[in-house]
Design a protein around this motif. Structure first.
Motif, mmCIF file in Angstrom:
data_model
loop_
_atom_site.group_PDB
_atom_site.id
_atom_site.type_symbol
_atom_site.label_atom_id
_atom_site.label_comp_id
_atom_site.label_asym_id
_atom_site.label_seq_id
_atom_site.Cartn_x
_atom_site.Cartn_y
_atom_site.Cartn_z
ATOM 1 N N ASP A 193 -1.111 -2.982 -9.611
ATOM 2 C CA ASP A 193 -0.181 -1.994 -9.451
ATOM 3 C C ASP A 193 -1.007 -1.905 -11.315
ATOM 4 N N GLY A 194 -1.835 -0.912 -11.758
ATOM 5 C CA GLY A 194 -2.618 -0.246 -12.833
ATOM 6 C C GLY A 194 -3.618 -1.294 -12.711
ATOM 7 N N ASP A 195 -2.676 -1.888 -14.273
ATOM 8 C CA ASP A 195 -2.829 -2.599 -14.931
ATOM 9 C C ASP A 195 -2.053 -4.048 -14.582
ATOM 10 N N THR A 196 -1.257 -4.548 -13.654
ATOM 11 C CA THR A 196 -1.076 -4.857 -13.383
ATOM 12 C C THR A 196 -1.704 -5.830 -11.958
ATOM 13 N N VAL A 197 -1.921 -7.614 -12.153
ATOM 14 C CA VAL A 197 -2.078 -8.221 -10.795
ATOM 15 C C VAL A 197 -0.595 -8.721 -10.523
ATOM 16 N N ILE A 198 -1.060 -8.725 -9.304
ATOM 17 C CA ILE A 198 -0.121 -9.446 -8.115
ATOM 18 C C ILE A 198 -0.148 -10.374 -7.579
ATOM 19 N N PHE A 199 -0.212 -11.422 -7.577
ATOM 20 C CA PHE A 199 0.102 -12.158 -6.316
ATOM 21 C C PHE A 199 0.747 -12.357 -5.225
ATOM 22 N N ILE A 200 0.977 -12.690 -4.624
ATOM 23 C CA ILE A 200 1.782 -12.358 -3.671
ATOM 24 C C ILE A 200 2.053 -13.504 -2.550
ATOM 25 N N GLU A 201 2.600 -14.148 -1.837
ATOM 26 C CA GLU A 201 2.805 -15.439 -1.265
ATOM 27 C C GLU A 201 3.823 -14.519 0.326
ATOM 28 N N ALA A 239 -9.063 -9.382 -17.313
ATOM 29 C CA ALA A 239 -9.269 -9.793 -18.893
ATOM 30 C C ALA A 239 -8.138 -9.610 -18.961
ATOM 31 N N ASN A 240 -7.289 -8.349 -19.547
ATOM 32 C CA ASN A 240 -6.613 -7.659 -20.133
ATOM 33 C C ASN A 240 -5.399 -7.717 -19.279
ATOM 34 N N ALA A 241 -5.492 -7.607 -18.053
ATOM 35 C CA ALA A 241 -4.111 -7.726 -17.277
ATOM 36 C C ALA A 241 -2.994 -8.003 -17.435
ATOM 37 N N ASP A 242 -1.529 -7.622 -16.856
ATOM 38 C CA ASP A 242 -0.199 -8.471 -16.554
ATOM 39 C C ASP A 242 -0.537 -9.210 -15.285
ATOM 40 N N ILE A 243 -0.047 -10.147 -15.620
ATOM 41 C CA ILE A 243 0.105 -11.339 -13.896
ATOM 42 C C ILE A 243 1.013 -11.148 -13.311
ATOM 43 N N ARG A 244 1.535 -11.389 -12.716
ATOM 44 C CA ARG A 244 3.216 -11.427 -11.478
ATOM 45 C C ARG A 244 2.786 -12.231 -10.425
ATOM 46 N N PHE A 245 4.006 -12.415 -10.423
ATOM 47 C CA PHE A 245 3.836 -13.777 -8.620
ATOM 48 C C PHE A 245 5.113 -12.993 -7.821
ATOM 49 N N ARG A 287 0.751 -1.365 -0.002
ATOM 50 C CA ARG A 287 0.318 -0.111 -0.435
ATOM 51 C C ARG A 287 0.389 1.365 -0.277
ATOM 52 N N GLN A 288 1.756 0.723 1.238
ATOM 53 C CA GLN A 288 3.043 2.474 1.046
ATOM 54 C C GLN A 288 3.722 2.624 0.166
ATOM 55 N N SER A 289 4.117 1.623 -1.528
ATOM 56 C CA SER A 289 4.387 1.885 -2.620
ATOM 57 C C SER A 289 3.388 1.741 -3.345
ATOM 58 N N GLY A 290 2.025 2.246 -3.072
ATOM 59 C CA GLY A 290 0.945 3.322 -4.463
ATOM 60 C C GLY A 290 0.184 2.017 -4.541
ATOM 61 N N ARG A 291 0.426 0.507 -4.239
ATOM 62 C CA ARG A 291 -0.877 -0.631 -5.079
ATOM 63 C C ARG A 291 -1.937 -1.192 -4.075
ATOM 64 N N LYS A 292 -2.603 -1.285 -4.870
ATOM 65 C CA LYS A 292 -4.298 -1.367 -3.996
ATOM 66 C C LYS A 292 -4.110 -2.913 -3.256
ATOM 67 N N ILE A 293 -4.802 -3.101 -2.556
ATOM 68 C CA ILE A 293 -4.848 -4.966 -2.308
ATOM 69 C C ILE A 293 -6.185 -4.698 -2.011
ATOM 70 N N ALA A 294 -5.948 -6.158 -3.040
ATOM 71 C CA ALA A 294 -7.536 -6.383 -3.921
ATOM 72 C C ALA A 294 -8.030 -7.416 -3.561
ATOM 73 N N ALA A 295 -7.186 -8.054 -1.789
ATOM 74 C CA ALA A 295 -7.811 -9.091 -1.387
ATOM 75 C C ALA A 295 -6.593 -9.760 -0.693
ATOM 76 N N HIS A 296 -7.013 -10.152 0.161
ATOM 77 C CA HIS A 296 -6.178 -10.903 1.176
ATOM 78 C C HIS A 296 -6.816 -12.347 1.881
ATOM 79 N N ARG A 297 -5.683 -13.493 2.063
ATOM 80 C CA ARG A 297 -6.424 -15.452 2.551
ATOM 81 C C ARG A 297 -7.091 -15.645 1.254
ATOM 82 N N TRP A 298 -7.102 -15.162 -0.019
ATOM 83 C CA TRP A 298 -7.966 -15.075 -0.589
ATOM 84 C C TRP A 298 -8.463 -16.854 -1.263
ATOM 85 N N ARG A 299 -9.513 -17.443 -0.604
ATOM 86 C CA ARG A 299 -9.218 -19.083 -1.352
ATOM 87 C C ARG A 299 -9.916 -19.355 -2.983
ATOM 88 N N GLY A 300 -9.459 -20.481 -3.441
ATOM 89 C CA GLY A 300 -10.467 -20.877 -4.786
ATOM 90 C C GLY A 300 -11.341 -22.016 -4.165
#
Length: 119
Positions: free
Chosen positions: A47-55, A92-98, A22-35
């Motif tokens: 982060d803009g058009d990027t979805v970041i999955f964080i372990e 749909a058009n987002a970049d994905i990062r792990f 958050r302090q680096s300007g990114r929005k947290i979309a989910a915390h402890r998301w379960r599939g």
């Protein structure tokens, strides 16, 4: 560390990492998301058009924390990330990062962007 202490230390580490993002300007979309298939993703950020999955991994040192990420766990994260993306039309058009976020015993955070990939 006992099971309960380890569990709560892990939660605290996830909260620290969420604050870091958050302090680096990114929005947290989910915390402890379960599939539906048993996988859990500690944090999902945008982060803009990027979805970041964080372990998040916590251990005495960053090196020990990094060693705790197994191939099997990465595979579960991929499955859950695929499910998250499929459910969210904004992806749909987002970049994905792990990313792998490492937290040591002193609470220092080291983020390894693109720490693992889907190949």
């Amino acid at each position: 560390m006992s099971g309960a202490v380890s569990y709560y230390a892990g939660l605290a580490a996830e909260d620290q990492v969420a604050t870091h993002y958050r302090q680096s300007g990114r929005k947290i979309a989910a915390h402890r998301w379960r599939g539906r298939y048993g996988g859990e993703i500690d944090l999902i950020a945008r982060d803009g058009d990027t979805v970041i999955f964080i372990e998040v991994k916590r251990a005495k040192t960053h090196a020990w924390a990094a060693e705790r990420l197994s191939r099997r766990q990465m595979e579960r994260i991929f499955v859950s990330a695929s499910e998250f993306v499929a459910r969210d039309p904004e992806c749909a058009n987002a970049d994905i990062r792990f990313d792998l976020a490492l937290v040591d015993a002193a609470g220092r955070i080291e983020v390894l962007e693109n720490a693992f990939c889907t190949d």
